[in-house]
Write a protein that holds these residues in place. Structure first.
Motif, PDB file in Angstrom:
ATOM      1  N   SER A 255      -0.448  -4.672  -0.664  1.00 38.69           N
ATOM      2  CA  SER A 255      -0.104  -4.493  -1.911  1.00 38.69           C
ATOM      3  C   SER A 255      -0.946  -5.917  -2.445  1.00 38.69           C
ATOM      4  N   ALA A 256      -0.773  -7.166  -1.924  1.00 40.91           N
ATOM      5  CA  ALA A 256      -1.391  -8.237  -2.234  1.00 40.91           C
ATOM      6  C   ALA A 256      -2.846  -8.227  -2.313  1.00 40.91           C
ATOM      7  N   LYS A 257      -3.622  -7.588  -1.542  1.00 43.26           N
ATOM      8  CA  LYS A 257      -5.004  -7.289  -1.440  1.00 43.26           C
ATOM      9  C   LYS A 257      -5.401  -6.000  -2.781  1.00 43.26           C
TER      10      LYS A 257
ATOM     11  N   ILE B  54      -7.757  -6.149  -8.260  1.00 45.88           N
ATOM     12  CA  ILE B  54      -7.446  -5.540  -9.623  1.00 45.88           C
ATOM     13  C   ILE B  54      -7.793  -6.935 -10.588  1.00 45.88           C
ATOM     14  N   GLU B  55      -7.165  -8.113 -10.339  1.00 43.26           N
ATOM     15  CA  GLU B  55      -7.255  -9.136 -11.048  1.00 43.26           C
ATOM     16  C   GLU B  55      -8.821  -9.904 -10.922  1.00 43.26           C
TER      17      GLU B  55
ATOM     18  N   SER C 219     -10.919 -10.017 -14.559  1.00 45.95           N
ATOM     19  CA  SER C 219     -11.599 -11.181 -14.928  1.00 45.95           C
ATOM     20  C   SER C 219     -13.129 -11.072 -14.974  1.00 45.95           C
ATOM     21  N   ILE C 220     -13.919 -10.312 -14.161  1.00 45.37           N
ATOM     22  CA  ILE C 220     -15.384 -10.107 -14.281  1.00 45.37           C
ATOM     23  C   ILE C 220     -15.475  -9.190 -15.539  1.00 45.37           C
ATOM     24  N   LYS C 221     -14.713  -8.216 -15.949  1.00 52.44           N
ATOM     25  CA  LYS C 221     -14.825  -7.481 -17.193  1.00 52.44           C
ATOM     26  C   LYS C 221     -14.938  -8.461 -18.216  1.00 52.44           C
ATOM     27  N   ALA C 222     -14.011  -9.191 -18.205  1.00 50.38           N
ATOM     28  CA  ALA C 222     -13.442 -10.265 -19.462  1.00 50.38           C
ATOM     29  C   ALA C 222     -14.631 -11.211 -19.629  1.00 50.38           C
TER      30      ALA C 222
END
Length: 76
Positions: A47-49, A54-55, A59-62
């Motif tokens: 779940s951490a991975k 996702i984060e 950040s890449i999309k932003a």
């Protein structure tokens, strides 16, 4: 030697205990069996991975859009 018991002072009383309030959040009882312990560790690691991926994607999309600022005037 003094004989007899000590007299109690009138003003001293034990303070009543305050009831402990329940903490917010989900309750989880840790597993005791070894197989369940390892399964729980693996689940936590996965779940951490997933959250990190996702984060990173967000950040890449932003960053692809441009600078992120709270006010548009500062961006121009």
């Amino acid at each position: 030697m003094v004989q007899g018991s000590l007299k109690k002072i009138a003003g001293q009383k034990k303070a009543p205990r305050k009831a402990k309030q329940m903490k917010k959040g989900a309750r989880s009882i840790p597993p005791k069996k070894q197989a369940l312990v390892t399964q729980k560790k693996l689940e936590k690691k996965l779940s951490a991975k997933i959250n990190n991926n996702i984060e990173r994607e967000m950040s890449i999309k932003a960053n692809a859009v441009g600078k992120l600022t709270v006010m548009k005037k500062l961006a121009d």
